[in-house]
Structure formats: structure tokens, C-alpha cells
Design a protein around this motif. Structure first.
Motif, PDB file in Angstrom:
ATOM      1  N   THR A   1      53.205   7.776  18.756  1.00  7.92           N
ATOM      2  CA  THR A   1      52.263   8.744  17.601  1.00  7.92           C
ATOM      3  C   THR A   1      53.375   9.540  16.833  1.00  7.92           C
ATOM      4  N   ARG A   2      52.747  10.031  15.935  1.00 12.51           N
ATOM      5  CA  ARG A   2      53.365  11.058  15.076  1.00 12.51           C
ATOM      6  C   ARG A   2      53.339  12.363  15.488  1.00 12.51           C
ATOM      7  N   GLY A   3      52.289  12.589  16.493  1.00 15.70           N
ATOM      8  CA  GLY A   3      52.361  13.932  17.244  1.00 15.70           C
ATOM      9  C   GLY A   3      51.318  13.885  18.328  1.00 15.70           C
ATOM     10  N   THR A   4      51.589  14.909  19.029  1.00 13.44           N
ATOM     11  CA  THR A   4      50.739  15.134  20.496  1.00 13.44           C
ATOM     12  C   THR A   4      50.062  16.504  20.480  1.00 13.44           C
ATOM     13  N   VAL A   5      48.730  16.563  20.603  1.00 11.59           N
ATOM     14  CA  VAL A   5      47.970  17.689  20.825  1.00 11.59           C
ATOM     15  C   VAL A   5      47.616  17.783  22.118  1.00 11.59           C
ATOM     16  N   VAL A   6      47.809  18.850  22.872  1.00 12.89           N
ATOM     17  CA  VAL A   6      47.501  19.108  24.198  1.00 12.89           C
ATOM     18  C   VAL A   6      46.200  20.064  24.199  1.00 12.89           C
ATOM     19  N   VAL A   7      45.237  19.528  24.774  1.00  9.01           N
ATOM     20  CA  VAL A   7      43.881  20.365  25.014  1.00  9.01           C
ATOM     21  C   VAL A   7      43.716  20.671  26.517  1.00  9.01           C
ATOM     22  N   GLU A   8      43.967  21.817  27.033  1.00  8.16           N
ATOM     23  CA  GLU A   8      44.072  22.066  28.392  1.00  8.16           C
ATOM     24  C   GLU A   8      44.999  21.542  29.164  1.00  8.16           C
ATOM     25  N   ALA A   9      45.835  22.328  29.950  1.00  9.66           N
ATOM     26  CA  ALA A   9      46.713  21.637  30.741  1.00  9.66           C
ATOM     27  C   ALA A   9      47.132  22.738  31.816  1.00  9.66           C
ATOM     28  N   ALA A  10      47.105  22.435  33.039  1.00 10.05           N
ATOM     29  CA  ALA A  10      47.601  23.422  33.810  1.00 10.05           C
ATOM     30  C   ALA A  10      49.236  23.456  33.950  1.00 10.05           C
ATOM     31  N   LEU A  11      49.855  24.280  34.509  1.00  8.47           N
ATOM     32  CA  LEU A  11      51.269  24.187  34.575  1.00  8.47           C
ATOM     33  C   LEU A  11      52.069  23.178  35.076  1.00  8.47           C
TER      34      LEU A  11
ATOM     35  N   LEU B   1      61.796  13.392  21.482  1.00  9.96           N
ATOM     36  CA  LEU B   1      61.792  12.491  20.455  1.00  9.96           C
ATOM     37  C   LEU B   1      61.461  12.720  18.874  1.00  9.96           C
ATOM     38  N   GLY B   2      61.362  14.222  18.917  1.00 13.70           N
ATOM     39  CA  GLY B   2      61.389  14.732  17.525  1.00 13.70           C
ATOM     40  C   GLY B   2      59.966  14.527  16.967  1.00 13.70           C
ATOM     41  N   ARG B   3      58.880  14.485  17.817  1.00 16.31           N
ATOM     42  CA  ARG B   3      57.559  14.232  17.222  1.00 16.31           C
ATOM     43  C   ARG B   3      56.903  15.686  17.168  1.00 16.31           C
ATOM     44  N   HIS B   4      55.940  15.749  16.316  1.00 19.80           N
ATOM     45  CA  HIS B   4      55.327  17.212  16.324  1.00 19.80           C
ATOM     46  C   HIS B   4      54.576  17.341  17.724  1.00 19.80           C
ATOM     47  N   VAL B   5      54.604  18.549  18.243  1.00 24.73           N
ATOM     48  CA  VAL B   5      53.845  18.824  19.501  1.00 24.73           C
ATOM     49  C   VAL B   5      52.903  20.049  19.347  1.00 24.73           C
TER      50      VAL B   5
END
Length: 395
Positions: free
Chosen positions: A246-256, A270-274
Motif C-alpha cells: 500500500t501507499r500508506g498505513t492508517v492505524v485506528v486504535e492500537a495498544a502499546l 519502507l518509506g510509506r506514509h504512516v
């Protein structure tokens, strides 16, 4: 609504040099059952010697290759005894799927960024082209045991991305993954599930209906051959494919401690958008996201902000502004005089002029202007805030 963007009208596939022949495809299919996903040593062997020579070596029909000890060779050769690539290829064809190899026109070339850890091949189910859908794709990942807030955010984000022609990529797990897939499916948009098991295995079992819908209306992709089941390590290894595809990864809720954070960190490497969607500071399920946001991740709150990062030049999110109030239209001089009018009671123009720091004639002119606009009113020789504006001098 039919999917747009990375969808069905891609046109003819361009010619792809180095397309694997039948023997290479058969060898890669066998190696996908023999080697674990992401095995960099096997990947280097394939790059150096070719998949056919590697299969001969691990099957005992050729000389051992450099880099592996006796125990490693024993394990690979034991696994090679159960490899039935013809059966696996027939099984995926019965499901209406195919085995996609590096060099195929459908191979997503961004996976090559994984180097020797890239997949040996991918087992895919679904009609659309994996390469075309992956060209405009965003990963949406997060906690399995998510909150209602997280599920809502993921579903809205999945639907919004899909409506804008972006393929929503996730892992078909419970929680955020499921919500993102369902959001995309709800608007009949593109969505891709990357599984940590065979493409014919519905895991987790509680998502059987979702996985069936993904196979019929989206894409299901797996590194493991048909019938293979997931393990803890395979979930972690699967995340590198989500990050690279993918071009980027969106994290919606995540524990430590979260697999979603593994995906995000691989994407960063990998140089993708986070990106991360913030949550309540009191929620343990948002602590991992907030930790990302303190580093290199970007805050996003809706689909426009995601597309601004991963999309083409000029795809900007709308500028955020607070609600307009009548005072916004005042000139600086008039606003200064209005500030000098007391909040309670009436006041002589000379006192207002002194508070505003302007000559009396200027203050009087501004007061008449403000009266016309309804901000102040006259009480004999004194001035006060208009009744509707009393107590609201900042408006």
C-alpha cells in the motif's frame, strides 16, 4: 455503485519482461509450502539460482546451497516431502483463483521493496487485478478488541476511501480490520484482504461471511498455499505484505503491544506514509497510536486528510475553520472600538475613545458604524452594547 479508481477498467496489462515459465511457477508454488513467508535466505537463493534450482536443492535432488546448517536443511527437506504444487495450483483454480508470481503482469512491483523477504508468490482469489487495485491502496489496521469509537472510525474511513476509488487493504481479522473491510463493501468499493493462512481458509472462523464476501466482491490474497493454517509468527510476517503493498498505513486504535504497530513500523522502514487516528487519552487502545504520533506518524481524522498524504499533487484536504461570527466582518478599527464598549451599562464616547486609544471623533464615527450593524445602541449621550449583543462582546 461500481468501484472506481483502482477498479475494473484498467485496460490491457502491459507486457512484463521476465514472465515466469511453467516450471518456474511450479517451483515457486512448491516453495511457498516449503519455506515460511518472508524467509530471506530462501529469497536470496531464488534471486541467485532461480526457483527451480532451489527446489531441487531442498528436495535432495541437487547440491545444498550456501548459508544453511544441517538442521535447517533437514527441516526444509522434511517440508519438501509434503509439497504437492500441482495439487495446490489445481485447488486455487477450482476456487476461481490464481497463483501470481514475480514477473507476472499482475504482480504488484512495490512488493519488490521487501528485497529477499518478498513473497515467493501470492495465491489470489477474486476477479480484479491485484496490481491495478494495489496502485491506489491504503492499509487500515488496528486493534482486534476495538471500541465502538474505533469500529466507527474504521468503517467510515473504509467507506470514504473506497468511494474515492482507493482500495482498502487489511487483514480480515476481528475489530478494526473487519470494520474497514465492511465499510468498503457497504459502498461496493474495492477492498483487499491479506490472510495469514491459505486463501481458501476462513480465519478467523467468526468472519466466514465477511471473507466469503471479500472473495466474491473484492480480493483475497495469501502467501501460504491452499489449506495452510495461520500461526502467531505468520500473522506478524503477513503484516510486512500489507505495509509494502500500500501507499500508506492508517492505524485506528492500537495498544502499546499490537500487530498494527508492527505493520506501521514496517511501512515506515519502507518509506510509506504512516498515519494514526487519535483517540481518548484515557483509552489503553489508543496508547499505541499516540506513541506513533509522537514519532514519525501523521495525525489524520478523516478520509480527506489521508488522501492528501497518499494521493496525487493537489489532492488537498479542505481548510478547517471555525464557525463564522458577525464580528469577523468588522474592520480592525471598528473591532477595536467595539472592544472598548463596556460589557455592562452605558458609557460616554470620550471614555470609549480613551479605552480604544483613538481620537474622540474617530470613536464616534465607529460607534455610528457599529450601531448601523447592530452591535451597539445609543442611550442619550452614552453608548452601550445592543441588547442582543450584551454579554457577547467578542462576537
Amino acid at each position: 455503485m461500481t468501484p472506481s479508481g483502482p477498479g475494473t477498467e484498467a485496460g490491457p496489462e502491459p507486457p512484463c519482461p521476465g514472465r515466469p515459465d511453467d516450471s518456474e511457477r511450479l517451483a515457486r508454488a512448491a516453495l511457498s509450502r516449503i519455506a515460511e513467508p518472508g524467509d530471506a535466505l530462501v529469497g536470496r537463493w531464488i534471486a541467485t539460482h532461480g526457483a527451480g534450482a532451489v527446489l531441487e536443492a531442498v528436495s535432495g535432488q541437487g547440491p545444498p546451497l550456501d548459508g544453511a546448517g544441517e538442521q535447517r536443511w533437514a527441516g526444509l527437506r522434511l517440508r519438501a516431502t509434503r509439497a504437492r504444487p500441482h495439487d495446490d495450483l489445481a485447488a486455487i483454480e477450482r476456487l476461481g483463483g490464481r497463483f501470481v508470481c514475480p514477473g507476472d503482469a499482475e504482480w504488484p512491483r512495490q512488493l519488490d521493496d521487501l528485497g529477499p523477504a518478498k513473497p515467493v508468490g501470492l495465491w489470489a482469489r477474486g476477479e480484479p487485478s491485484l496490481r491495478v487495485w494495489a496502485l491506489r491502496s491504503v492499509a487500515v489496521v488496528g486493534a482486534r478488541a476495538c471500541t465502538e469509537y474505533g469500529a466507527h472510525c474504521a468503517a467510515v474511513l473504509g467507506a470514504g476511501l473506497a468511494e474515492r476509488g482507493w482500495a482498502v487493504v487489511s487483514g480480515a481479522a476481528y475489530g478494526i480490520d473487519s470494520a474497514a473491510h465492511r465499510g468498503a463493501l457497504a459502498v461496493r468499493g474495492p477492498t483487499i484482504a491479506i490472510l495469514a493462512c491459505g486463501a481458501d481458509v476462513a480465519y478467523p472462523p467468526g468472519n466466514q461471511e465477511l471473507i466469503r464476501a471479500l472473495g466474491e466482491r473484492g480480493l483475497i490474497v495469501a502467501e501460504l498455499p491452499p489449506g495452510d493454517h495461520p500461526t502467531r509468527s505468520r500473522f506478524v510476517l503477513r503484516n510486512r505484505v500489507i505495509a509494502a503493498l500500500t501507499r500508506g498505513t492508517v492505524v485506528v486504535e492500537a495498544a502499546l503491544r499490537s500487530g498494527a504497530l508492527v505493520t506501521a513500523r514496517r511501512a515506515l522502514a519502507l518509506g510509506r506514509h504512516v498515519m494514526g487516528m487519535p483517540g481518548p487519552v484515557t483509552s489503553g487502545l489508543s496508547q499505541g497510536v499516540h506513541e506513533l504520533l509522537r514519532g514519525e506518524a501523521m495525525v489524520v481524522t478523516d478520509v480527506d486528510e489521508v488522501i492528501e498524504l497518499v494521493g496525487s499533487m493537489g489532492e488537498l484536504a479542505p481548510v478547517r475553520r471555525g464557525p463564522a461570527v458577525p464580528r469577523d466582518a468588522l474592520s480592525p478599527g471598528a473591532a477595536r472600538v467595539l472592544d472598548a464598549v463596556p460589557g455592562r451599562g452605558a458609557c460616554e464616547p470620550a471614555r470609549i475613545a480613551c479605552s480604544a486609544g483613538v481620537p474622540p471623533e474617530v470613536a464616534l464615527a465607529r460607534l455610528h458604524e457599529l450601531r448601523t450593524l447592530g452591535f451597539v445602541e445609543r442611550d442619550g449621550d452614552r453608548w452601550q452594547l445592543a441588547r442582543r449583543a450584551k454579554g457577547h462582546s467578542i462576537e
